[in-house]
Motif scaffolding. Sequence first.
Motif, PDB file in Angstrom:
ATOM      1  N   ALA A 149      34.421   9.270  17.854  1.00 55.00           N
ATOM      2  CA  ALA A 149      34.848  10.666  17.818  1.00 55.00           C
ATOM      3  C   ALA A 149      35.594  10.980  16.526  1.00 55.00           C
ATOM      4  CB  ALA A 149      35.727  10.976  19.027  1.00 55.00           C
ATOM      5  N   ALA A 150      36.430  10.047  16.072  1.00 55.86           N
ATOM      6  CA  ALA A 150      37.177  10.266  14.833  1.00 55.86           C
ATOM      7  C   ALA A 150      36.236  10.307  13.632  1.00 55.86           C
ATOM      8  CB  ALA A 150      38.228   9.177  14.662  1.00 55.86           C
ATOM      9  N   LEU A 151      35.284   9.381  13.587  1.00 57.59           N
ATOM     10  CA  LEU A 151      34.327   9.361  12.481  1.00 57.59           C
ATOM     11  C   LEU A 151      33.487  10.633  12.463  1.00 57.59           C
ATOM     12  CD1 LEU A 151      33.166   5.642  12.717  1.00 57.59           C
ATOM     13  CD2 LEU A 151      34.515   6.646  10.866  1.00 57.59           C
ATOM     14  N   ALA A 152      33.164  11.150  13.645  1.00 57.57           N
ATOM     15  CA  ALA A 152      32.380  12.386  13.724  1.00 57.57           C
ATOM     16  C   ALA A 152      33.108  13.556  13.085  1.00 57.57           C
ATOM     17  CB  ALA A 152      32.059  12.707  15.189  1.00 57.57           C
ATOM     18  N   LYS A 153      34.434  13.521  13.125  1.00 60.76           N
ATOM     19  CA  LYS A 153      35.242  14.585  12.523  1.00 60.76           C
ATOM     20  C   LYS A 153      35.504  14.358  11.042  1.00 60.76           C
ATOM     21  CE  LYS A 153      37.727  15.269  16.895  1.00 60.76           C
ATOM     22  NZ  LYS A 153      39.033  15.114  17.581  1.00 60.76           N
ATOM     23  N   GLY A 154      34.984  13.273  10.513  1.00 61.34           N
ATOM     24  CA  GLY A 154      35.202  12.964   9.105  1.00 61.34           C
ATOM     25  C   GLY A 154      36.510  12.262   8.828  1.00 61.34           C
ATOM     26  N   ALA A 157      22.892  -0.449   7.318  1.00 63.65           N
ATOM     27  CA  ALA A 157      24.015  -1.105   7.975  1.00 63.65           C
ATOM     28  C   ALA A 157      25.303  -0.307   7.780  1.00 63.65           C
ATOM     29  CB  ALA A 157      24.177  -2.522   7.432  1.00 63.65           C
ATOM     30  N   ASN A 158      25.541   0.155   6.554  1.00 65.61           N
ATOM     31  CA  ASN A 158      26.744   0.932   6.279  1.00 65.61           C
ATOM     32  C   ASN A 158      26.743   2.248   7.053  1.00 65.61           C
ATOM     33  OD1 ASN A 158      29.203   1.498   4.474  1.00 65.61           O
ATOM     34  ND2 ASN A 158      27.908   3.256   4.078  1.00 65.61           N
ATOM     35  N   PHE A 159      25.599   2.933   7.048  1.00 65.46           N
ATOM     36  CA  PHE A 159      25.500   4.222   7.736  1.00 65.46           C
ATOM     37  C   PHE A 159      25.752   4.065   9.235  1.00 65.46           C
ATOM     38  CE2 PHE A 159      22.840   7.433   9.942  1.00 65.46           C
ATOM     39  CZ  PHE A 159      23.435   8.585   9.455  1.00 65.46           C
ATOM     40  N   ASN A 160      25.109   3.097   9.837  1.00 71.07           N
ATOM     41  CA  ASN A 160      25.188   2.963  11.287  1.00 71.07           C
ATOM     42  C   ASN A 160      26.514   2.397  11.768  1.00 71.07           C
ATOM     43  OD1 ASN A 160      22.495   3.851  12.252  1.00 71.07           O
ATOM     44  ND2 ASN A 160      21.756   2.204  10.949  1.00 71.07           N
ATOM     45  N   LEU A 161      26.944   1.294  11.197  1.00 70.93           N
ATOM     46  CA  LEU A 161      28.147   0.625  11.703  1.00 70.93           C
ATOM     47  C   LEU A 161      29.436   1.230  11.157  1.00 70.93           C
ATOM     48  CD1 LEU A 161      26.161  -2.470  11.441  1.00 70.93           C
ATOM     49  CD2 LEU A 161      27.895  -2.559  13.205  1.00 70.93           C
ATOM     50  N   HIS A 162      29.441   1.567   9.871  1.00 70.02           N
ATOM     51  CA  HIS A 162      30.692   2.027   9.259  1.00 70.02           C
ATOM     52  C   HIS A 162      30.889   3.532   9.383  1.00 70.02           C
ATOM     53  CE1 HIS A 162      34.221   1.433   6.782  1.00 70.02           C
ATOM     54  NE2 HIS A 162      33.844   2.424   5.992  1.00 70.02           N
ATOM     55  N   ARG A 163      29.828   4.304   9.172  1.00 72.54           N
ATOM     56  CA  ARG A 163      29.986   5.759   9.176  1.00 72.54           C
ATOM     57  C   ARG A 163      29.845   6.375  10.568  1.00 72.54           C
ATOM     58  NH1 ARG A 163      27.501   9.461   5.076  1.00 72.54           N
ATOM     59  NH2 ARG A 163      29.357  10.594   5.774  1.00 72.54           N
ATOM     60  N   LEU A 164      28.946   5.812  11.385  1.00 71.54           N
ATOM     61  CA  LEU A 164      28.763   6.365  12.722  1.00 71.54           C
ATOM     62  C   LEU A 164      29.590   5.645  13.776  1.00 71.54           C
ATOM     63  CD1 LEU A 164      24.903   7.006  12.807  1.00 71.54           C
ATOM     64  CD2 LEU A 164      26.730   8.642  12.290  1.00 71.54           C
ATOM     65  N   GLY A 165      29.843   4.348  13.575  1.00 67.00           N
ATOM     66  CA  GLY A 165      30.669   3.612  14.523  1.00 67.00           C
ATOM     67  C   GLY A 165      29.904   2.943  15.644  1.00 67.00           C
ATOM     68  N   THR A 198      39.186   9.153   8.474  1.00 71.79           N
ATOM     69  CA  THR A 198      39.161   7.766   8.046  1.00 71.79           C
ATOM     70  C   THR A 198      39.780   6.910   9.136  1.00 71.79           C
ATOM     71  OG1 THR A 198      39.331   8.387   5.713  1.00 71.79           O
ATOM     72  CG2 THR A 198      39.923   6.118   6.297  1.00 71.79           C
ATOM     73  N   VAL A 199      39.040   5.903   9.578  1.00 75.05           N
ATOM     74  CA  VAL A 199      39.522   5.029  10.638  1.00 75.05           C
ATOM     75  C   VAL A 199      40.021   3.734  10.000  1.00 75.05           C
ATOM     76  CG1 VAL A 199      38.926   3.795  12.742  1.00 75.05           C
ATOM     77  CG2 VAL A 199      37.918   6.043  12.281  1.00 75.05           C
ATOM     78  N   ALA A 200      41.304   3.466  10.141  1.00 74.76           N
ATOM     79  CA  ALA A 200      41.909   2.293   9.514  1.00 74.76           C
ATOM     80  C   ALA A 200      41.418   1.013  10.189  1.00 74.76           C
ATOM     81  CB  ALA A 200      43.429   2.377   9.609  1.00 74.76           C
ATOM     82  N   THR A 201      41.194  -0.007   9.391  1.00 78.80           N
ATOM     83  CA  THR A 201      40.820  -1.323   9.909  1.00 78.80           C
ATOM     84  C   THR A 201      41.820  -2.349   9.409  1.00 78.80           C
ATOM     85  OG1 THR A 201      39.347  -1.657   8.014  1.00 78.80           O
ATOM     86  CG2 THR A 201      38.370  -0.771  10.031  1.00 78.80           C
ATOM     87  N   ASN A 202      41.944  -3.421  10.145  1.00 81.42           N
ATOM     88  CA  ASN A 202      42.899  -4.461   9.786  1.00 81.42           C
ATOM     89  C   ASN A 202      42.216  -5.817   9.897  1.00 81.42           C
ATOM     90  OD1 ASN A 202      45.325  -5.692   9.078  1.00 81.42           O
ATOM     91  ND2 ASN A 202      46.043  -5.806  11.208  1.00 81.42           N
ATOM     92  N   PHE A 203      41.221  -6.025   9.025  1.00 89.78           N
ATOM     93  CA  PHE A 203      40.473  -7.262   9.077  1.00 89.78           C
ATOM     94  C   PHE A 203      41.165  -8.329   8.224  1.00 89.78           C
ATOM     95  CE2 PHE A 203      36.764  -4.183   9.490  1.00 89.78           C
ATOM     96  CZ  PHE A 203      36.780  -4.238  10.880  1.00 89.78           C
ATOM     97  N   PRO A 204      41.033  -9.596   8.605  1.00 89.21           N
ATOM     98  CA  PRO A 204      41.620 -10.664   7.786  1.00 89.21           C
ATOM     99  C   PRO A 204      40.889 -10.783   6.453  1.00 89.21           C
ATOM    100  CG  PRO A 204      40.226 -11.583   9.504  1.00 89.21           C
ATOM    101  CD  PRO A 204      40.337 -10.122   9.791  1.00 89.21           C
TER     102      PRO A 204
END
Length: 267
Positions: free
Chosen positions: A167-172, A120-128, A174-180
């Motif tokens: 595309a950003a994750l592919a370049k390594g 789950a982490n690899f697919n959703l968080h690291r690959l997007g 960090t993609v900021a998130t703003n979850f509650p």
Amino acid sequence: MEYRVLETISELGAAVEVEIAVWGLNPRDAVPLNLLRAVTHTGGVALGAYDGDVMVGMAFAFPARHHGKFILWSHMTGVLPQYQARDIGFTLKQKQREWALANGYDEIGWTFDPLKRGNANFNLHRLGVTANVYHVDFYGQMEDAINVGTPSDRLEVIWQLNDARVAALAKGETVATNFPSLSPENTILSAVDTRPILNLNFETPLVFAEIPSAVDKLSADAQQAWRLALRETLQTAFKCGYTAVDFIRANEKHLYVLERLLDLPIF
């Protein structure tokens, strides 16, 4: 480490051996050499990761018709156990993405076991990737070393190759998130003493679903309880218009992040 498209019979044969080693397959259940040859000759792709002359990882994908368009379907990606946790799998997927874009594809789809935290982490968080389709016992009873004895439930994902986050994750980057912040109201599946507790409340635009950090270390009864709880949670969320958009760690919990993207009636 070297990565390349597999073209020769010997290269494709080595990929079959990696399959068998990674999944602990009976050779009769591996994707055979003749099929790899036929598919890569007619629009699919097999990729290999090499440490010197030795193949240590592979990825195999084929063209598929999906919701009215052609996409690339990634059937398997695996790395030998002794080479895991070195970003080889991540690089194989990025090489697959590059090949797909160069060959006219803008989406890649595949499935994974949603109860496995690492997947789950690899697919959703690291690959997007994103997901809003849940398959019950997708492959039927499986006999390999990884999946034997458990229902082959799978989450179907789509990798939007031109998406800005992908595309950003592919370049390594960090993609900021703003979850509650987590709260009882927006956590639809949580753990209490290792057991799953459902709270299927879909009143907020973002909800969270927890899974165990290491489900394989739980008893067989506990694993089955989590399987059924996660199945009900995700199926219900998807029916209510939610999509799994990320996987995070917060407050020592491992959680799916689901966002309501479709305006469907809440059950």
